[in-house]
Scaffold this motif. Structure first.
Motif, PDB file in Angstrom:
ATOM      1  N   SER A   1       0.837  -1.204   0.000  1.00 13.88           N
ATOM      2  CA  SER A   1       0.000   0.000   0.000  1.00 13.88           C
ATOM      3  C   SER A   1       0.866   1.246   0.000  1.00 13.88           C
ATOM      4  O   SER A   1       0.606   2.202  -0.743  1.00 13.88           O
ATOM      5  CB  SER A   1      -0.927  -0.003   1.222  1.00 13.88           C
ATOM      6  OG  SER A   1      -1.658   1.202   1.304  1.00 13.88           O
TER       7      SER A   1
ATOM      8  N   THR B   1       2.648   1.506  -3.602  1.00 12.88           N
ATOM      9  CA  THR B   1       1.761   1.709  -4.754  1.00 12.88           C
ATOM     10  C   THR B   1       1.064   3.062  -4.725  1.00 12.88           C
ATOM     11  O   THR B   1       0.785   3.636  -5.785  1.00 12.88           O
ATOM     12  CB  THR B   1       0.706   0.593  -4.839  1.00 12.88           C
ATOM     13  OG1 THR B   1      -0.027   0.510  -3.601  1.00 12.88           O
ATOM     14  CG2 THR B   1       1.368  -0.748  -5.130  1.00 12.88           C
TER      15      THR B   1
ATOM     16  N   LYS C   1     -10.763   8.099  -7.658  1.00 11.68           N
ATOM     17  CA  LYS C   1     -10.028   6.877  -7.973  1.00 11.68           C
ATOM     18  C   LYS C   1      -9.162   6.413  -6.797  1.00 11.68           C
ATOM     19  O   LYS C   1      -9.012   5.216  -6.567  1.00 11.68           O
ATOM     20  CB  LYS C   1      -9.147   7.095  -9.205  1.00 11.68           C
ATOM     21  CG  LYS C   1      -9.937   7.286 -10.493  1.00 11.68           C
ATOM     22  CD  LYS C   1      -9.009   7.467 -11.685  1.00 11.68           C
ATOM     23  CE  LYS C   1      -9.796   7.656 -12.978  1.00 11.68           C
ATOM     24  NZ  LYS C   1      -8.899   7.859 -14.152  1.00 11.68           N
ATOM     25  N   GLU C   2      -8.606   7.372  -6.054  1.00  6.34           N
ATOM     26  CA  GLU C   2      -7.732   6.992  -4.946  1.00  6.34           C
ATOM     27  C   GLU C   2      -8.515   6.365  -3.810  1.00  6.34           C
ATOM     28  O   GLU C   2      -8.090   5.365  -3.219  1.00  6.34           O
ATOM     29  CB  GLU C   2      -6.958   8.218  -4.452  1.00  6.34           C
ATOM     30  CG  GLU C   2      -5.853   7.876  -3.459  1.00  6.34           C
ATOM     31  CD  GLU C   2      -4.955   9.050  -3.169  1.00  6.34           C
ATOM     32  OE1 GLU C   2      -4.058   8.902  -2.325  1.00  6.34           O
ATOM     33  OE2 GLU C   2      -5.149  10.123  -3.796  1.00  6.34           O
TER      34      GLU C   2
ATOM     35  N   TYR D   1      -9.419   2.961  -4.908  1.00  7.20           N
ATOM     36  CA  TYR D   1      -8.268   2.053  -4.824  1.00  7.20           C
ATOM     37  C   TYR D   1      -8.037   1.608  -3.377  1.00  7.20           C
ATOM     38  O   TYR D   1      -7.816   0.424  -3.118  1.00  7.20           O
ATOM     39  CB  TYR D   1      -7.014   2.740  -5.360  1.00  7.20           C
ATOM     40  CG  TYR D   1      -5.754   1.919  -5.182  1.00  7.20           C
ATOM     41  CD1 TYR D   1      -5.502   0.822  -5.997  1.00  7.20           C
ATOM     42  CD2 TYR D   1      -4.832   2.233  -4.179  1.00  7.20           C
ATOM     43  CE1 TYR D   1      -4.358   0.054  -5.820  1.00  7.20           C
ATOM     44  CE2 TYR D   1      -3.690   1.468  -4.006  1.00  7.20           C
ATOM     45  CZ  TYR D   1      -3.463   0.381  -4.824  1.00  7.20           C
ATOM     46  OH  TYR D   1      -2.332  -0.383  -4.645  1.00  7.20           O
ATOM     47  N   ASN D   2      -8.079   2.555  -2.438  1.00  7.05           N
ATOM     48  CA  ASN D   2      -7.884   2.203  -1.027  1.00  7.05           C
ATOM     49  C   ASN D   2      -8.951   1.230  -0.549  1.00  7.05           C
ATOM     50  O   ASN D   2      -8.670   0.289   0.208  1.00  7.05           O
ATOM     51  CB  ASN D   2      -7.903   3.463  -0.165  1.00  7.05           C
ATOM     52  CG  ASN D   2      -6.662   4.301  -0.329  1.00  7.05           C
ATOM     53  OD1 ASN D   2      -5.624   3.826  -0.788  1.00  7.05           O
ATOM     54  ND2 ASN D   2      -6.745   5.579   0.018  1.00  7.05           N
TER      55      ASN D   2
ATOM     56  N   PHE E   1      -8.243  -2.134  -2.072  1.00  8.51           N
ATOM     57  CA  PHE E   1      -7.072  -2.724  -1.407  1.00  8.51           C
ATOM     58  C   PHE E   1      -7.489  -3.337  -0.076  1.00  8.51           C
ATOM     59  O   PHE E   1      -7.103  -4.463   0.242  1.00  8.51           O
ATOM     60  CB  PHE E   1      -6.014  -1.647  -1.186  1.00  8.51           C
ATOM     61  CG  PHE E   1      -4.661  -2.189  -0.798  1.00  8.51           C
ATOM     62  CD1 PHE E   1      -3.676  -2.374  -1.757  1.00  8.51           C
ATOM     63  CD2 PHE E   1      -4.375  -2.528   0.510  1.00  8.51           C
ATOM     64  CE1 PHE E   1      -2.430  -2.886  -1.415  1.00  8.51           C
ATOM     65  CE2 PHE E   1      -3.136  -3.034   0.870  1.00  8.51           C
ATOM     66  CZ  PHE E   1      -2.157  -3.227  -0.103  1.00  8.51           C
TER      67      PHE E   1
END
Length: 317
Positions: free
Chosen positions: A82, A85, A230-231, A234-235, A238
């Motif tokens: 994490s 990336t 998007k972030e 993504y988190n 993840f």
């Protein structure tokens, strides 16, 4: 699963909404959230971590070496994944990436571990074993790593220059949220039992941890608002998809017992650790995206939890 939703997740939403409304109506000023965060980070959370870890015993840690190794290697590897990336894909600084890893790469095992697993799997030794091992790795390994990376990246020293590696490590070790769980692990490994008479003192302080932390997260949400980009996606991916998926495959390949595998996968699928949000708010690093990631992940866990329990049962059947 319905009981988990009613007794564990809905209270989180209720308290977070109360904090959000209090912030929006200016009952508390945004800077007052820092007071709550300091209370939790320096007092309530260390007490809660210490109290939860010292309940384990040395035999529990060595009873299942495979489970311990999978938890240690897996959580640290995914934490660092994490961290790396988020810098690669979203061009975050090292300090921001460290806080992101504390959020996206760390489950809130100390808060929701027993509350989620007990109704599904009972209060037996296996439940305590999984929660204890995952809690020790998160609280005594990844949090110190995260604070070290935060300080080394210049995020933990009031915006000043980056610290040397040794200074960053020393500063991280000074934090109660770091040395308290490390001390607890040392006591467990040495076989030293903390007298039961001191439990009420730790418990009284620890009780403030969860409620105040969630309320402060609501205040932070009111100050920064939830963003869906998007972030954050993504988190959330993840935390709720990648982490439990990796543990499911690795645990199955290593031959973990079906019930233990289910509990381990569900444990790492838990929403982000509130300690990451508190650290984010205290140092004013990655606050908006971190808080939004927490809120979206808590909502997503309602769907992810039963899916991962089903998949873990299916793959071991």
């Amino acid at each position: 699963m319905q009981q988990m939703l009613v007794s564990d997740l809905i209270p989180i939403f209720v308290v977070m909404i109360l904090g959000y409304m209090a912030g929006k109506k200016h009952v508390f000023a945004p800077e007052q959230a820092q007071i709550f965060n300091k209370l939790v980070l320096d007092f309530a959370l260390p007490a809660a971590l210490f109290a939860s870890i010292v309940r384990a015993d040395r035999e529990m840690l060595f009873q299942n070496t495979t489970l311990s190794l999978i938890s240690l290697v897996g959580l640290v590897a995914l934490f660092m994944t994490s961290y790396v990336t988020i810098m690669m894909f979203f061009k975050r600084t090292k300090a921001e990436a460290a806080v992101c890893a504390l959020i996206a790469g760390s489950p809130t095992i100390g808060f929701l571990g027993y509350a989620v697993l007990d109704p599904l799997y009972g209060t037996g030794v296996e439940t305590g074993l999984v929660v204890a091992i995952v809690a020790i790795v998160v609280n005594a390994v990844t949090i110190p790593i995260g604070l070290y990376l935060l300080n080394a990246g210049g995020g933990g020293n009031d915006g000043g220059p980056k610290e040397s590696n040794s200074s960053a490590l020393i500063d991280a070790l000074k934090e109660p949220v770091v040395w308290a769980p490390i001390l607890a692990v040392i006591l467990v490994l040495l076989g030293i039992k903390v007298p039961a008479v001191v439990d009420p003192s730790f418990a009284l302080l620890a009780k403030a941890n969860s409620s105040v932390a969630v309320f402060a997260a609501g205040l932070t949400l009111a100050a920064y608002s939830i963003e869906l980009d998007k972030e954050v996606a993504y988190n959330t991916f993840f935390k709720l998809v990648l982490m439990p998926g990796v543990f499911l495959i690795v645990g199955w390949l290593c031959g973990l017992d079906s019930t233990v595998l289910q509990m381990l996968v569900l444990s790492v699928a838990l929403p982000p650790a509130f300690s990451g949000i508190i650290i984010s708010s205290k140092y004013q690093v990655y606050t908006r995206t971190g808080t939004s990631s927490l809120a979206v992940s808590v909502l997503g866990f309602v769907i992810a939890a039963p899916v991962w329990v089903y998949l873990a049962k299916w793959i071991t059947s």
